[in-house]
Design a protein around this motif. Structure first.
Motif, PDB file in Angstrom:
ATOM      1  N   LEU A   1       0.832  -1.196   0.000  1.00  0.00           N
ATOM      2  CA  LEU A   1       0.000   0.000   0.000  1.00  0.00           C
ATOM      3  C   LEU A   1       0.871   1.252   0.000  1.00  0.00           C
ATOM      4  O   LEU A   1       0.578   2.221  -0.716  1.00  0.00           O
ATOM      5  N   SER A   2       1.948   1.239   0.765  1.00  0.00           N
ATOM      6  CA  SER A   2       2.866   2.384   0.781  1.00  0.00           C
ATOM      7  C   SER A   2       3.494   2.596  -0.597  1.00  0.00           C
ATOM      8  O   SER A   2       3.633   3.735  -1.063  1.00  0.00           O
ATOM      9  N   ALA A   3       3.864   1.493  -1.245  1.00  0.00           N
ATOM     10  CA  ALA A   3       4.477   1.601  -2.575  1.00  0.00           C
ATOM     11  C   ALA A   3       3.491   2.176  -3.581  1.00  0.00           C
ATOM     12  O   ALA A   3       3.830   3.079  -4.359  1.00  0.00           O
ATOM     13  N   PHE A   4       2.273   1.663  -3.558  1.00  0.00           N
ATOM     14  CA  PHE A   4       1.267   2.142  -4.507  1.00  0.00           C
ATOM     15  C   PHE A   4       1.017   3.637  -4.327  1.00  0.00           C
ATOM     16  O   PHE A   4       1.023   4.400  -5.307  1.00  0.00           O
ATOM     17  N   LEU A   5       0.814   4.066  -3.099  1.00  0.00           N
ATOM     18  CA  LEU A   5       0.531   5.485  -2.841  1.00  0.00           C
ATOM     19  C   LEU A   5       1.733   6.360  -3.190  1.00  0.00           C
ATOM     20  O   LEU A   5       1.565   7.511  -3.620  1.00  0.00           O
ATOM     21  N   ALA A   6       2.953   5.819  -3.042  1.00  0.00           N
ATOM     22  CA  ALA A   6       4.148   6.586  -3.390  1.00  0.00           C
ATOM     23  C   ALA A   6       4.351   6.671  -4.894  1.00  0.00           C
ATOM     24  O   ALA A   6       4.946   7.633  -5.396  1.00  0.00           O
ATOM     25  N   LEU A   7       3.869   5.667  -5.628  1.00  0.00           N
ATOM     26  CA  LEU A   7       4.027   5.668  -7.086  1.00  0.00           C
ATOM     27  C   LEU A   7       3.071   6.635  -7.784  1.00  0.00           C
ATOM     28  O   LEU A   7       3.376   7.146  -8.864  1.00  0.00           O
ATOM     29  N   ILE A   8       1.922   6.889  -7.185  1.00  0.00           N
ATOM     30  CA  ILE A   8       0.887   7.688  -7.842  1.00  0.00           C
ATOM     31  C   ILE A   8       1.359   9.086  -8.232  1.00  0.00           C
ATOM     32  O   ILE A   8       1.139   9.520  -9.375  1.00  0.00           O
ATOM     33  N   PRO A   9       2.006   9.865  -7.347  1.00  0.00           N
ATOM     34  CA  PRO A   9       2.387  11.232  -7.741  1.00  0.00           C
ATOM     35  C   PRO A   9       3.305  11.302  -8.946  1.00  0.00           C
ATOM     36  O   PRO A   9       3.231  12.250  -9.733  1.00  0.00           O
TER      37      PRO A   9
ATOM     38  N   ALA B   1      -1.145   1.530 -10.613  1.00  0.00           N
ATOM     39  CA  ALA B   1      -1.910   0.296 -10.431  1.00  0.00           C
ATOM     40  C   ALA B   1      -1.372  -0.816 -11.325  1.00  0.00           C
ATOM     41  O   ALA B   1      -1.258  -1.979 -10.905  1.00  0.00           O
ATOM     42  N   ALA B   2      -1.009  -0.479 -12.567  1.00  0.00           N
ATOM     43  CA  ALA B   2      -0.469  -1.487 -13.487  1.00  0.00           C
ATOM     44  C   ALA B   2       0.861  -2.032 -12.976  1.00  0.00           C
ATOM     45  O   ALA B   2       1.146  -3.231 -13.097  1.00  0.00           O
ATOM     46  N   ILE B   3       1.685  -1.170 -12.413  1.00  0.00           N
ATOM     47  CA  ILE B   3       2.964  -1.612 -11.855  1.00  0.00           C
ATOM     48  C   ILE B   3       2.731  -2.610 -10.719  1.00  0.00           C
ATOM     49  O   ILE B   3       3.362  -3.674 -10.654  1.00  0.00           O
ATOM     50  N   MET B   4       1.820  -2.253  -9.814  1.00  0.00           N
ATOM     51  CA  MET B   4       1.557  -3.121  -8.663  1.00  0.00           C
ATOM     52  C   MET B   4       0.959  -4.454  -9.099  1.00  0.00           C
ATOM     53  O   MET B   4       1.327  -5.509  -8.562  1.00  0.00           O
ATOM     54  N   ARG B   5       0.064  -4.438 -10.059  1.00  0.00           N
ATOM     55  CA  ARG B   5      -0.531  -5.700 -10.523  1.00  0.00           C
ATOM     56  C   ARG B   5       0.539  -6.606 -11.118  1.00  0.00           C
ATOM     57  O   ARG B   5       0.508  -7.829 -10.944  1.00  0.00           O
ATOM     58  N   ALA B   6       1.465  -6.010 -11.862  1.00  0.00           N
ATOM     59  CA  ALA B   6       2.539  -6.820 -12.460  1.00  0.00           C
ATOM     60  C   ALA B   6       3.392  -7.459 -11.372  1.00  0.00           C
ATOM     61  O   ALA B   6       3.721  -8.652 -11.443  1.00  0.00           O
ATOM     62  N   VAL B   7       3.745  -6.691 -10.357  1.00  0.00           N
ATOM     63  CA  VAL B   7       4.540  -7.256  -9.256  1.00  0.00           C
ATOM     64  C   VAL B   7       3.772  -8.377  -8.571  1.00  0.00           C
ATOM     65  O   VAL B   7       4.316  -9.445  -8.277  1.00  0.00           O
ATOM     66  N   ASN B   8       2.496  -8.147  -8.336  1.00  0.00           N
ATOM     67  CA  ASN B   8       1.709  -9.119  -7.571  1.00  0.00           C
ATOM     68  C   ASN B   8       1.408 -10.399  -8.340  1.00  0.00           C
ATOM     69  O   ASN B   8       1.051 -11.410  -7.719  1.00  0.00           O
ATOM     70  N   ARG B   9       1.549 -10.365  -9.645  1.00  0.00           N
ATOM     71  CA  ARG B   9       1.424 -11.626 -10.389  1.00  0.00           C
ATOM     72  C   ARG B   9       2.806 -12.219 -10.676  1.00  0.00           C
ATOM     73  O   ARG B   9       2.961 -13.080 -11.543  1.00  0.00           O
ATOM     74  N   ASP B  10       3.808 -11.699  -9.924  1.00  0.00           N
ATOM     75  CA  ASP B  10       5.183 -12.196  -9.998  1.00  0.00           C
ATOM     76  C   ASP B  10       5.792 -11.957 -11.376  1.00  0.00           C
ATOM     77  O   ASP B  10       6.522 -12.812 -11.906  1.00  0.00           O
ATOM     78  N   ALA B  11       5.495 -10.794 -11.946  1.00  0.00           N
ATOM     79  CA  ALA B  11       6.045 -10.413 -13.254  1.00  0.00           C
ATOM     80  C   ALA B  11       6.796  -9.091 -13.090  1.00  0.00           C
ATOM     81  O   ALA B  11       6.407  -8.060 -13.633  1.00  0.00           O
ATOM     82  N   ALA B  12       7.867  -9.142 -12.326  1.00  0.00           N
ATOM     83  CA  ALA B  12       8.627  -7.925 -12.040  1.00  0.00           C
ATOM     84  C   ALA B  12       9.164  -7.283 -13.315  1.00  0.00           C
ATOM     85  O   ALA B  12       9.263  -6.055 -13.411  1.00  0.00           O
ATOM     86  N   SER B  13       9.512  -8.106 -14.319  1.00  0.00           N
ATOM     87  CA  SER B  13      10.035  -7.541 -15.572  1.00  0.00           C
ATOM     88  C   SER B  13       8.988  -6.677 -16.255  1.00  0.00           C
ATOM     89  O   SER B  13       9.311  -5.644 -16.854  1.00  0.00           O
ATOM     90  N   ASP B  14       7.713  -7.090 -16.175  1.00  0.00           N
ATOM     91  CA  ASP B  14       6.642  -6.271 -16.741  1.00  0.00           C
ATOM     92  C   ASP B  14       6.507  -4.956 -15.982  1.00  0.00           C
ATOM     93  O   ASP B  14       6.286  -3.895 -16.573  1.00  0.00           O
ATOM     94  N   ALA B  15       6.620  -5.032 -14.659  1.00  0.00           N
ATOM     95  CA  ALA B  15       6.537  -3.816 -13.847  1.00  0.00           C
ATOM     96  C   ALA B  15       7.655  -2.850 -14.212  1.00  0.00           C
ATOM     97  O   ALA B  15       7.422  -1.633 -14.349  1.00  0.00           O
ATOM     98  N   LEU B  16       8.867  -3.365 -14.391  1.00  0.00           N
ATOM     99  CA  LEU B  16       9.998  -2.507 -14.737  1.00  0.00           C
ATOM    100  C   LEU B  16       9.830  -1.905 -16.128  1.00  0.00           C
ATOM    101  O   LEU B  16      10.225  -0.757 -16.373  1.00  0.00           O
TER     102      LEU B  16
END
Length: 254
Positions: A58-66, A74-89
């Protein structure tokens, strides 16, 4: 939450996460449902068991928004949470590329303003396409082309239908002419002319550019803050994803 041991088995209720981040408990549940938070373990009765990793998320998501905006964060967090860090990056890289494009656009507009020389003062009263084109050393067809491109907006004489250029139209024509001589394309000139026309002159546009520059700098700084929070979450998520799923009896987490 960074000082807590992720293996300590700390259990949190939705309200615990909500209060710590200035949100409602329902917002926390919604973020989980949307994949922004990792799926919580459940008790035998079906109640959520949140852990420190969810606070990191939650801290990461709120920090990414600005820095990146809500949809991208939200797309970054979803990628991380489905274990697709490369997609998030990759999403983060694209967001940084967009910021770079915005900086280049700002530089181009600022350069266009710097290229301008003081335009000759407009003659009192209105003028027509012939006199204006001769004053600028252009063909009347060029002024009409600029009008079709939305760069000039002369009014029409009710009786004759002739184009009538007021003082603001003459100013815009001088502006377009100087920018064209500077090598700028019509599609590059259009946003600047629109801003000058809306602001009533070049001076307010220079103030607008200063504000634009400040906002881009703030966005870049916010991206750094978001990156640090996301890095902390990536470490927390790695440990969390290796833990077995739990289903144990517990009191309601409402």
């Amino acid at each position: 939450m960074a000082g807590r041991n992720l293996q300590a088995g700390v259990r949190l209720k939705p309200v615990d996460l909500a209060r710590a981040h200035g949100l409602s408990a329902q917002a926390v549940r919604n973020y989980e449902a949307e994949g922004i938070l990792p799926a919580a373990n459940r008790t035998a009765a079906g109640y959520r068991i949140y852990e420190p990793v969810h606070a990191y998320a939650l801290s990461a998501f709120l920090a990414l928004i600005p820095g990146h905006g809500h949809p991208t964060a939200a797309a970054i967090m979803r990628a991380v949470n489905r274990d697709a860090a490369s997609d998030a990056l990759r999403i983060i890289d694209e967001s940084h590329a967009q910021l770079l494009d915005d900086r280049r656009t700002l530089q181009a507009v600022a350069a266009a303003l710097n290229d301008l020389v003081p335009a000759a003062p407009a003659s009192p009263g209105d003028t027509f396409v012939g006199p204006l084109s001769r004053k600028l050393g252009l063909r009347p067809a060029t002024l009409r082309k600029w009008e079709r491109a939305g760069l000039l907006q002369p009014r029409r004489d009710r009786q004759t239908g002739y184009r009538v250029y007021g003082a603001a139209d003459v100013r815009d024509a001088h502006l377009v002419h100087q920018l064209r001589r500077g090598g700028y394309r019509l599609e590059q000139i259009a946003p600047l002319v629109h801003q000058v026309r809306t602001a009533g002159g070049i001076e307010p546009v220079e103030s607008m550019l200063d504000d634009w520059r400040s906002r881009l700098s703030a966005r870049g700084r916010a991206m750094l803050t978001g990156a640090a929070a996301l890095d902390a979450y990536l470490s927390a998520f790695s440990a969390f994803s290796q833990k077995p799923s739990l289903r144990i009896s517990a009191a309601p987490d409402l």
